[in-house]
Motif scaffolding. Structure first.
Motif, PDB file in Angstrom:
ATOM      1  N   LEU A 268     -27.464 -23.337  57.356  1.00  0.00           N
ATOM      2  CA  LEU A 268     -26.219 -23.491  56.603  1.00  0.00           C
ATOM      3  C   LEU A 268     -25.290 -24.490  57.276  1.00  0.00           C
ATOM      4  CD1 LEU A 268     -24.602 -22.464  54.179  1.00  0.00           C
ATOM      5  CD2 LEU A 268     -23.686 -20.655  55.638  1.00  0.00           C
ATOM      6  N   LEU A 269     -25.158 -24.383  58.593  1.00  0.00           N
ATOM      7  CA  LEU A 269     -24.320 -25.337  59.317  1.00  0.00           C
ATOM      8  C   LEU A 269     -24.880 -26.759  59.220  1.00  0.00           C
ATOM      9  CD1 LEU A 269     -23.492 -23.290  62.550  1.00  0.00           C
ATOM     10  CD2 LEU A 269     -21.894 -23.948  60.755  1.00  0.00           C
ATOM     11  N   SER A 270     -26.188 -26.887  59.276  1.00  0.00           N
ATOM     12  CA  SER A 270     -26.818 -28.214  59.186  1.00  0.00           C
ATOM     13  C   SER A 270     -26.574 -28.839  57.820  1.00  0.00           C
ATOM     14  CB  SER A 270     -28.319 -28.102  59.454  1.00  0.00           C
ATOM     15  OG  SER A 270     -28.564 -27.578  60.741  1.00  0.00           O
ATOM     16  N   PHE A 271     -26.705 -28.032  56.777  1.00  0.00           N
ATOM     17  CA  PHE A 271     -26.483 -28.542  55.420  1.00  0.00           C
ATOM     18  C   PHE A 271     -25.040 -29.018  55.242  1.00  0.00           C
ATOM     19  CE2 PHE A 271     -25.063 -27.731  51.045  1.00  0.00           C
ATOM     20  CZ  PHE A 271     -25.923 -28.567  50.346  1.00  0.00           C
ATOM     21  N   VAL A 272     -24.091 -28.223  55.711  1.00  0.00           N
ATOM     22  CA  VAL A 272     -22.682 -28.601  55.576  1.00  0.00           C
ATOM     23  C   VAL A 272     -22.372 -29.823  56.428  1.00  0.00           C
ATOM     24  CG1 VAL A 272     -20.310 -27.813  55.904  1.00  0.00           C
ATOM     25  CG2 VAL A 272     -22.027 -26.237  55.016  1.00  0.00           C
ATOM     26  N   LEU A 273     -23.007 -29.927  57.599  1.00  0.00           N
ATOM     27  CA  LEU A 273     -22.803 -31.097  58.461  1.00  0.00           C
ATOM     28  C   LEU A 273     -23.271 -32.366  57.769  1.00  0.00           C
ATOM     29  CD1 LEU A 273     -22.005 -32.347  61.145  1.00  0.00           C
ATOM     30  CD2 LEU A 273     -24.265 -31.767  62.037  1.00  0.00           C
ATOM     31  N   VAL A 274     -24.409 -32.301  57.085  1.00  0.00           N
ATOM     32  CA  VAL A 274     -24.914 -33.465  56.345  1.00  0.00           C
ATOM     33  C   VAL A 274     -23.922 -33.869  55.256  1.00  0.00           C
ATOM     34  CG1 VAL A 274     -26.720 -34.254  54.783  1.00  0.00           C
ATOM     35  CG2 VAL A 274     -27.334 -33.018  56.860  1.00  0.00           C
ATOM     36  N   THR A 275     -23.369 -32.883  54.561  1.00  0.00           N
ATOM     37  CA  THR A 275     -22.389 -33.163  53.510  1.00  0.00           C
ATOM     38  C   THR A 275     -21.141 -33.836  54.079  1.00  0.00           C
ATOM     39  OG1 THR A 275     -23.158 -31.235  52.251  1.00  0.00           O
ATOM     40  CG2 THR A 275     -21.000 -32.127  51.684  1.00  0.00           C
ATOM     41  N   ALA A 276     -20.628 -33.289  55.190  1.00  0.00           N
ATOM     42  CA  ALA A 276     -19.436 -33.865  55.814  1.00  0.00           C
ATOM     43  C   ALA A 276     -19.708 -35.270  56.339  1.00  0.00           C
ATOM     44  CB  ALA A 276     -18.952 -32.960  56.947  1.00  0.00           C
ATOM     45  N   ASN A 277     -20.889 -35.471  56.904  1.00  0.00           N
ATOM     46  CA  ASN A 277     -21.236 -36.792  57.432  1.00  0.00           C
ATOM     47  C   ASN A 277     -21.348 -37.828  56.310  1.00  0.00           C
ATOM     48  OD1 ASN A 277     -22.155 -38.466  59.766  1.00  0.00           O
ATOM     49  ND2 ASN A 277     -24.002 -38.610  58.532  1.00  0.00           N
ATOM     50  N   GLY A 278     -21.825 -37.381  55.142  1.00  0.00           N
ATOM     51  CA  GLY A 278     -21.889 -38.286  53.993  1.00  0.00           C
ATOM     52  C   GLY A 278     -20.508 -38.739  53.563  1.00  0.00           C
ATOM     53  N   SER A 279     -19.542 -37.825  53.579  1.00  0.00           N
ATOM     54  CA  SER A 279     -18.168 -38.185  53.243  1.00  0.00           C
ATOM     55  C   SER A 279     -17.593 -39.159  54.266  1.00  0.00           C
ATOM     56  CB  SER A 279     -17.305 -36.914  53.181  1.00  0.00           C
ATOM     57  OG  SER A 279     -15.952 -37.237  52.934  1.00  0.00           O
ATOM     58  N   TYR A 280     -17.907 -38.940  55.537  1.00  0.00           N
ATOM     59  CA  TYR A 280     -17.437 -39.840  56.590  1.00  0.00           C
ATOM     60  C   TYR A 280     -18.010 -41.247  56.382  1.00  0.00           C
ATOM     61  CZ  TYR A 280     -16.647 -41.732  61.277  1.00  0.00           C
ATOM     62  OH  TYR A 280     -16.259 -42.522  62.332  1.00  0.00           O
TER      63      TYR A 280
ATOM     64  N   ILE B 215     -17.229 -27.344  65.006  1.00  0.00           N
ATOM     65  CA  ILE B 215     -16.119 -28.249  65.344  1.00  0.00           C
ATOM     66  C   ILE B 215     -16.408 -29.662  64.859  1.00  0.00           C
ATOM     67  CG2 ILE B 215     -14.917 -29.364  67.273  1.00  0.00           C
ATOM     68  CD1 ILE B 215     -15.156 -26.732  68.791  1.00  0.00           C
ATOM     69  N   VAL B 216     -17.647 -30.120  65.039  1.00  0.00           N
ATOM     70  CA  VAL B 216     -18.026 -31.452  64.566  1.00  0.00           C
ATOM     71  C   VAL B 216     -17.902 -31.536  63.048  1.00  0.00           C
ATOM     72  CG1 VAL B 216     -19.958 -33.050  64.327  1.00  0.00           C
ATOM     73  CG2 VAL B 216     -19.519 -31.974  66.529  1.00  0.00           C
ATOM     74  N   ILE B 217     -18.326 -30.488  62.359  1.00  0.00           N
ATOM     75  CA  ILE B 217     -18.199 -30.457  60.903  1.00  0.00           C
ATOM     76  C   ILE B 217     -16.739 -30.598  60.494  1.00  0.00           C
ATOM     77  CG2 ILE B 217     -18.391 -28.950  58.877  1.00  0.00           C
ATOM     78  CD1 ILE B 217     -20.969 -27.848  60.087  1.00  0.00           C
ATOM     79  N   ARG B 218     -15.889 -29.817  61.141  1.00  0.00           N
ATOM     80  CA  ARG B 218     -14.458 -29.857  60.826  1.00  0.00           C
ATOM     81  C   ARG B 218     -13.869 -31.232  61.096  1.00  0.00           C
ATOM     82  NH1 ARG B 218     -11.019 -26.976  57.609  1.00  0.00           N
ATOM     83  NH2 ARG B 218      -8.959 -26.746  58.529  1.00  0.00           N
ATOM     84  N   ASP B 219     -14.301 -31.862  62.185  1.00  0.00           N
ATOM     85  CA  ASP B 219     -13.743 -33.160  62.572  1.00  0.00           C
ATOM     86  C   ASP B 219     -14.251 -34.278  61.667  1.00  0.00           C
ATOM     87  OD1 ASP B 219     -12.078 -34.281  64.932  1.00  0.00           O
ATOM     88  OD2 ASP B 219     -13.743 -35.684  64.742  1.00  0.00           O
ATOM     89  N   VAL B 220     -15.549 -34.286  61.394  1.00  0.00           N
ATOM     90  CA  VAL B 220     -16.135 -35.342  60.564  1.00  0.00           C
ATOM     91  C   VAL B 220     -15.642 -35.239  59.125  1.00  0.00           C
ATOM     92  CG1 VAL B 220     -18.318 -36.204  59.620  1.00  0.00           C
ATOM     93  CG2 VAL B 220     -18.160 -35.606  62.024  1.00  0.00           C
TER      94      VAL B 220
END
Length: 266
Positions: free
Chosen positions: A51-63, A215-220
């Motif tokens: 779940l964290l990995s999936f959300v991280l990919v989504t946030a990174n795409g927005s970045y 934290i990385v998800i929140r920041d990105v």
């Protein structure tokens, strides 16, 4: 959403009912045997990581989109400055000076505002001034090129402002935080109470890694604020080049804005 909740509740009740009445018929085991709590923690940890990995990919795409749109806006503004060279002297000077002021307004006022997910009205003053100048060139060959470059600039700015807002809703972030807490708590319950130094170290490392990922998800997810942010490097370079072009034609020229992109008083 109601359907999902209903299905989940029905599934839970069906599982409890199956454990109560079907298990004795299907399994020839003692009622005290079965999966322990530690057997259930593994799938929980896997789900949390996925779940964290999936959300991280989504946030990174927005970045990534925020960074691309920022560079695209700078390129469009640079094209506008270069195309203005084909315009008559009066319009060329006004467009290029307006480009400098637009870049300053974006860098000094809109960029800090985007760290909170907001925009600024300061750059719009100069984009409006562009269109006023373009009207005086209607019917001339350079008119279409200027309109095209300005439309590109406008589209990229809109995309940049869109990506300034968080792509992950607050509800999902709090859900991830709750999942992290439950996972670490469940792991802690399964640890032995004695001779557990190695297990405690491992639990600490897992907690640190999961926390770092959150934290990385929140920041990105905030491309223009935080530690990992998109800097206004491209727009600053365009400002420098546009200023050079303005002064190349008129070394004594006075820009119509201050260092923050605000229009000077007449």
């Amino acid at each position: 959403m109601v359907l999902v909740i209903v299905v989940a509740v029905v599934a839970l009740l069906a599982g409890l009912a199956a454990n109560r009445w079907l298990r004795p018929r299907l399994l020839k085991e003692d009622d005290d045997t079965g999966m322990a709590v530690k057997d259930l923690v593994g799938p929980l940890l896997t789900m949390t990581v996925l779940l964290l990995s999936f959300v991280l990919v989504t946030a990174n795409g927005s970045y990534g989109k925020a960074e691309v749109s920022s560079r695209g806006e700078a390129r469009a503004l640079d094209q506008l400055v270069e195309t203005a060279e084909y315009a008559p002297d009066a319009q060329r000077a006004r467009i290029q000076a307006g480009a400098v002021c637009y870049a300053r307004a974006v860098r000094e006022q809109e960029w800090p505002a985007m760290s909170d997910g907001h925009g600024s009205s300061a750059p719009s003053v100069w984009s409006t001034d562009f269109r006023v100048t373009f009207r005086t060139l209607e019917g001339k060959p350079v008119f279409g090129m200027l309109i095209g470059a300005d439309n590109k600039r406008s589209d990229e700015r809109e995309e940049r402002l869109t990506q300034a807002s968080a792509s992950i809703p607050s509800a999902i972030f709090w859900f991830l935080l709750a999942t992290l807490f439950i996972t670490v708590l469940a792991l802690g319950i399964c640890l032995p109470r004695r001779n557990n130094r190695g297990q405690l170290i491992t639990l600490t490392v897992i907690t640190a890694l999961l926390t770092a990922m959150l934290i990385v998800i929140r920041d990105v997810d905030r491309p223009f604020g935080g530690i990992i942010n998109v800097e206004p490097t491209a727009i600053s370079e365009v400002e420098r080049q546009a200023t050079r072009d303005v002064l190349a034609h008129n070394p004594a020229a006075v820009l119509p804005c201050d260092d923050e992109g605000n229009r000077r008083a007449a």
